[in-house]
Design a protein around this motif. Structure first.
Motif, mmCIF file in Angstrom:
data_model
loop_
_atom_site.group_PDB
_atom_site.id
_atom_site.type_symbol
_atom_site.label_atom_id
_atom_site.label_comp_id
_atom_site.label_asym_id
_atom_site.label_seq_id
_atom_site.Cartn_x
_atom_site.Cartn_y
_atom_site.Cartn_z
ATOM 1 N N UNK A 158 8.294 -9.215 -4.359
ATOM 2 C CA UNK A 158 8.431 -9.360 -5.797
ATOM 3 C C UNK A 158 7.086 -9.254 -6.499
ATOM 4 N N UNK A 159 6.045 -9.836 -5.910
ATOM 5 C CA UNK A 159 4.716 -9.796 -6.528
ATOM 6 C C UNK A 159 4.175 -8.360 -6.582
ATOM 7 N N UNK A 160 4.468 -7.556 -5.563
ATOM 8 C CA UNK A 160 4.031 -6.158 -5.577
ATOM 9 C C UNK A 160 4.784 -5.349 -6.624
ATOM 10 N N UNK A 161 6.065 -5.611 -6.762
ATOM 11 C CA UNK A 161 6.863 -4.939 -7.783
ATOM 12 C C UNK A 161 6.357 -5.324 -9.171
ATOM 13 N N UNK A 162 6.072 -6.611 -9.359
ATOM 14 C CA UNK A 162 5.541 -7.069 -10.648
ATOM 15 C C UNK A 162 4.272 -6.309 -11.021
ATOM 16 N N UNK A 163 3.360 -6.134 -10.068
ATOM 17 C CA UNK A 163 2.091 -5.425 -10.323
ATOM 18 C C UNK A 163 2.353 -3.978 -10.743
ATOM 19 N N UNK A 164 3.268 -3.319 -10.050
ATOM 20 C CA UNK A 164 3.547 -1.914 -10.345
ATOM 21 C C UNK A 164 4.261 -1.740 -11.678
ATOM 22 N N UNK A 165 4.964 -2.754 -12.134
ATOM 23 C CA UNK A 165 5.717 -2.649 -13.388
ATOM 24 C C UNK A 165 4.886 -3.019 -14.614
ATOM 25 N N UNK B 198 0.812 -1.223 0.000
ATOM 26 C CA UNK B 198 0.000 0.000 0.000
ATOM 27 C C UNK B 198 0.848 1.278 0.000
ATOM 28 N N UNK B 199 2.148 1.145 0.225
ATOM 29 C CA UNK B 199 3.033 2.310 0.197
ATOM 30 C C UNK B 199 3.765 2.455 -1.142
ATOM 31 N N UNK B 200 3.602 1.468 -2.017
ATOM 32 C CA UNK B 200 4.250 1.535 -3.326
ATOM 33 C C UNK B 200 3.389 2.345 -4.291
ATOM 34 N N UNK B 201 4.035 3.045 -5.215
ATOM 35 C CA UNK B 201 3.249 3.759 -6.229
ATOM 36 C C UNK B 201 2.586 2.753 -7.175
ATOM 37 N N UNK B 202 1.511 3.175 -7.804
ATOM 38 C CA UNK B 202 0.808 2.280 -8.734
ATOM 39 C C UNK B 202 1.603 2.037 -10.001
ATOM 40 N N UNK B 203 2.509 2.939 -10.324
ATOM 41 C CA UNK B 203 3.342 2.794 -11.516
ATOM 42 C C UNK B 203 4.761 3.235 -11.176
ATOM 43 N N UNK B 204 5.709 2.685 -11.918
ATOM 44 C CA UNK B 204 7.116 2.996 -11.691
ATOM 45 C C UNK B 204 7.447 4.406 -12.164
ATOM 46 N N UNK B 205 8.401 5.019 -11.492
ATOM 47 C CA UNK B 205 8.993 6.258 -11.970
ATOM 48 C C UNK B 205 9.685 5.923 -13.287
ATOM 49 N N UNK C 1 14.080 -3.853 -15.457
ATOM 50 C CA UNK C 1 13.357 -3.669 -14.198
ATOM 51 C C UNK C 1 12.490 -4.888 -13.877
ATOM 52 N N UNK C 2 11.792 -5.414 -14.894
ATOM 53 C CA UNK C 2 10.942 -6.596 -14.673
ATOM 54 C C UNK C 2 11.780 -7.827 -14.339
ATOM 55 N N UNK C 3 12.841 -8.041 -15.091
ATOM 56 C CA UNK C 3 13.689 -9.216 -14.882
ATOM 57 C C UNK C 3 14.275 -9.231 -13.480
ATOM 58 N N UNK C 4 14.717 -8.082 -13.007
ATOM 59 C CA UNK C 4 15.397 -8.002 -11.713
ATOM 60 C C UNK C 4 14.478 -7.526 -10.586
ATOM 61 N N UNK C 5 13.218 -7.320 -10.922
ATOM 62 C CA UNK C 5 12.201 -6.914 -9.944
ATOM 63 C C UNK C 5 12.658 -5.695 -9.148
ATOM 64 N N UNK C 6 12.837 -4.614 -9.908
ATOM 65 C CA UNK C 6 13.257 -3.326 -9.353
ATOM 66 C C UNK C 6 12.197 -2.292 -9.708
ATOM 67 N N UNK C 7 11.747 -1.553 -8.715
ATOM 68 C CA UNK C 7 10.764 -0.503 -8.932
ATOM 69 C C UNK C 7 11.364 0.841 -8.537
ATOM 70 N N UNK C 8 11.681 1.683 -9.528
ATOM 71 C CA UNK C 8 12.176 3.020 -9.199
ATOM 72 C C UNK C 8 11.069 3.815 -8.504
ATOM 73 N N UNK C 9 11.403 4.421 -7.371
ATOM 74 C CA UNK C 9 10.414 5.159 -6.589
ATOM 75 C C UNK C 9 10.514 6.659 -6.800
ATOM 76 N N UNK C 10 11.730 7.180 -6.684
ATOM 77 C CA UNK C 10 11.938 8.609 -6.879
ATOM 78 C C UNK C 10 13.433 8.858 -7.097
#
Length: 161
Positions: A153-160, A90-97, A107-116
């Protein structure tokens, strides 16, 4: 893990240091975090460590794949073990920076979500922030200091997506 430098305890960490990465390699101590929290028995930890030695891979993934701990428990223990913040879904953005230098496939392969990105620092949520290759690649690609946090990882996948 031996004594930590004070910088490892600060809430805004710089890119992982050698000591920080050494802590990541000490999977038995990671497992002890789960045992202390009552999420895993000592016997199951020993079995999982044996399975990890045979199969390879990170212990957190082995534990989740064997159904011994939940993805959330594994990620929260990893954050505690690495002394990094844990970011709940719930603290992650809905979409990646979006940064031009970072390819969506990487980003998808390594499950990385840029925040800011601010003041020369790239804040990211990562499934495996102990992965020195990924942290270094993010730094080299963006030219920014990387400050990782742990997320599912599942939350990052959703945001990406």
């Amino acid at each position: 893990m031996s004594d930590h430098s004070p910088s490892l305890l600060e809430p805004t960490l710089r890119s992982p240091s050698a000591a920080h990465l050494a802590a990541a390699a000490d999977w038995s101590r990671y497992g002890e975090v789960l045992v202390r929290a009552g999420k895993l028995s000592a016997r199951d930890l020993e079995r999982a460590l044996a399975a990890q030695r045979e199969m390879g891979g990170a212990l957190d993934g082995v534990l989740v794949n064997l159904g011994l701990v939940s993805e959330t428990d594994a990620a929260q223990a990893l954050a505690e073990h690495l002394q990094l913040p844990f970011i709940a879904s719930d603290a992650l953005p809905e979409a990646a920076l979006e940064l031009e230098a970072l390819l969506p496939e990487f980003l998808r392969t390594h499950r990385v979500l840029p925040l800011r990105a601010e003041n020369g620092v790239l804040h990211v949520a990562m499934r495996a922030p102990q992965d020195a290759f990924v942290v270094k690649a993010l730094h080299l690609t963006t030219g920014l200091e990387v400050r990782p946090a742990v997320a599912l990882g599942s939350d990052i996948d959703k945001a990406l997506k």
